[in-house]
Design a protein around this motif. Structure first.
Motif, PDB file in Angstrom:
ATOM      1  N   GLY A  54       1.027  -1.227   0.118  1.00  0.00           N
ATOM      2  CA  GLY A  54       0.041   0.043   0.121  1.00  0.00           C
ATOM      3  C   GLY A  54       0.755   1.224   0.141  1.00  0.00           C
ATOM      4  O   GLY A  54       0.299   2.436  -0.062  1.00  0.00           O
ATOM      5  N   ASP A  56       3.435   1.690  -2.398  1.00  0.00           N
ATOM      6  CA  ASP A  56       4.223   1.831  -3.471  1.00  0.00           C
ATOM      7  C   ASP A  56       3.499   2.523  -4.744  1.00  0.00           C
ATOM      8  O   ASP A  56       4.190   2.855  -5.678  1.00  0.00           O
ATOM      9  CB  ASP A  56       4.761   0.421  -4.010  1.00  0.00           C
ATOM     10  CG  ASP A  56       3.443  -0.595  -3.893  1.00  0.00           C
ATOM     11  OD1 ASP A  56       2.163  -0.088  -3.898  1.00  0.00           O
ATOM     12  OD2 ASP A  56       3.861  -1.837  -4.531  1.00  0.00           O
ATOM     13  N   ASP A  57       2.365   3.092  -4.477  1.00  0.00           N
ATOM     14  CA  ASP A  57       1.654   3.520  -5.592  1.00  0.00           C
ATOM     15  C   ASP A  57       2.357   4.839  -6.211  1.00  0.00           C
ATOM     16  O   ASP A  57       2.232   4.790  -7.513  1.00  0.00           O
ATOM     17  CB  ASP A  57       0.157   3.980  -5.287  1.00  0.00           C
ATOM     18  CG  ASP A  57      -0.642   2.827  -4.780  1.00  0.00           C
ATOM     19  OD1 ASP A  57      -0.405   1.368  -5.302  1.00  0.00           O
ATOM     20  OD2 ASP A  57      -1.886   2.755  -4.389  1.00  0.00           O
ATOM     21  N   TRP A  58       2.905   5.721  -5.243  1.00  0.00           N
ATOM     22  CA  TRP A  58       3.633   6.714  -5.797  1.00  0.00           C
ATOM     23  C   TRP A  58       4.651   6.486  -6.562  1.00  0.00           C
ATOM     24  O   TRP A  58       4.823   6.952  -7.426  1.00  0.00           O
ATOM     25  CB  TRP A  58       3.930   7.809  -4.589  1.00  0.00           C
ATOM     26  CG  TRP A  58       5.023   7.048  -3.643  1.00  0.00           C
ATOM     27  CD1 TRP A  58       4.790   6.192  -2.653  1.00  0.00           C
ATOM     28  CD2 TRP A  58       6.378   7.117  -3.653  1.00  0.00           C
ATOM     29  NE1 TRP A  58       5.906   5.758  -2.147  1.00  0.00           N
ATOM     30  CE2 TRP A  58       6.995   6.695  -2.928  1.00  0.00           C
ATOM     31  CE3 TRP A  58       7.157   7.830  -4.843  1.00  0.00           C
ATOM     32  CZ2 TRP A  58       8.283   6.277  -2.648  1.00  0.00           C
ATOM     33  CZ3 TRP A  58       8.533   7.565  -4.615  1.00  0.00           C
ATOM     34  CH2 TRP A  58       9.090   7.038  -3.859  1.00  0.00           C
ATOM     35  N   LEU A  60       5.297   3.707  -8.428  1.00  0.00           N
ATOM     36  CA  LEU A  60       5.106   2.861  -9.474  1.00  0.00           C
ATOM     37  C   LEU A  60       4.402   3.968 -10.766  1.00  0.00           C
ATOM     38  O   LEU A  60       4.249   3.583 -11.829  1.00  0.00           O
ATOM     39  CB  LEU A  60       3.894   1.926  -9.138  1.00  0.00           C
ATOM     40  CG  LEU A  60       4.331   0.537  -8.515  1.00  0.00           C
ATOM     41  CD1 LEU A  60       3.285  -0.327  -8.153  1.00  0.00           C
ATOM     42  CD2 LEU A  60       5.484  -0.183  -9.312  1.00  0.00           C
ATOM     43  N   LYS A  61       4.148   5.090 -10.349  1.00  0.00           N
ATOM     44  CA  LYS A  61       3.740   6.150 -11.366  1.00  0.00           C
ATOM     45  C   LYS A  61       5.009   6.676 -12.062  1.00  0.00           C
ATOM     46  O   LYS A  61       4.838   7.438 -12.955  1.00  0.00           O
ATOM     47  CB  LYS A  61       2.752   7.270 -10.615  1.00  0.00           C
ATOM     48  CG  LYS A  61       1.586   6.874 -10.329  1.00  0.00           C
ATOM     49  CD  LYS A  61       0.937   7.605  -9.580  1.00  0.00           C
ATOM     50  CE  LYS A  61      -0.591   6.960  -8.794  1.00  0.00           C
ATOM     51  NZ  LYS A  61      -0.999   8.064  -7.926  1.00  0.00           N
ATOM     52  N   GLN A  76       3.981  -7.622  -3.730  1.00  0.00           N
ATOM     53  CA  GLN A  76       3.377  -6.163  -3.204  1.00  0.00           C
ATOM     54  C   GLN A  76       3.996  -5.630  -2.138  1.00  0.00           C
ATOM     55  O   GLN A  76       4.668  -6.196  -1.230  1.00  0.00           O
ATOM     56  CB  GLN A  76       1.840  -6.357  -2.679  1.00  0.00           C
ATOM     57  CG  GLN A  76       0.979  -6.936  -3.838  1.00  0.00           C
ATOM     58  CD  GLN A  76      -0.554  -6.667  -3.578  1.00  0.00           C
ATOM     59  OE1 GLN A  76      -1.020  -6.164  -2.468  1.00  0.00           O
ATOM     60  NE2 GLN A  76      -1.170  -7.135  -4.483  1.00  0.00           N
TER      61      GLN A  76
END
Length: 109
Positions: A54, A56-58, A60-61, A76
């Motif tokens: 939760g 790692d979203d930033w 991966l962009k 994940q």
């Protein structure tokens, strides 16, 4: 998989001599552990960073950052930075700071 000595040196320099930091061969590369918990690794195919599920979203962009895949499985909370990403001192520092912040919350092994 061969090790990437240049990336290993970059990580050693950036991580410094912080308490609880250790190193060992793993993942076909060189792993860096904090208090016994894997923090990041240098491999021939890039830098692995443990950001936590939760978190790692930033990352991966960003260009040059992809999910870590191990034996065909998406791991994940882990990302792999390709050379274009880990070669950027500021981005590598941001990834390491995020990894340190997450791994510092884990119990010592």
């Amino acid at each position: 998989m061969a090790r990437d000595a240049g990336l290993e040196e970059l990580l050693k320099e950036q991580l410094g001599n912080r308490p609880g930091l250790s190193e060992k061969a793993m993942f076909g590369g060189w792993g860096f552990l904090l208090n016994g918990n894997l923090l990041c690794a240098a491999r021939e195919d890039g830098m692995l960073a443990r950001l936590g599920k939760g978190n790692d979203d930033w990352a991966l962009k960003l260009p040059g950052i992809i999910p870590m895949i191990a034996r065909g499985r998406h791991m994940q909370g882990w990302v792999r930075a390709e050379a274009e990403a880990y070669g950027d001192d500021a981005l590598r520092g941001r990834l390491l700071d995020a990894a340190l912040a997450y791994v510092d919350t884990l119990p010592t092994k």
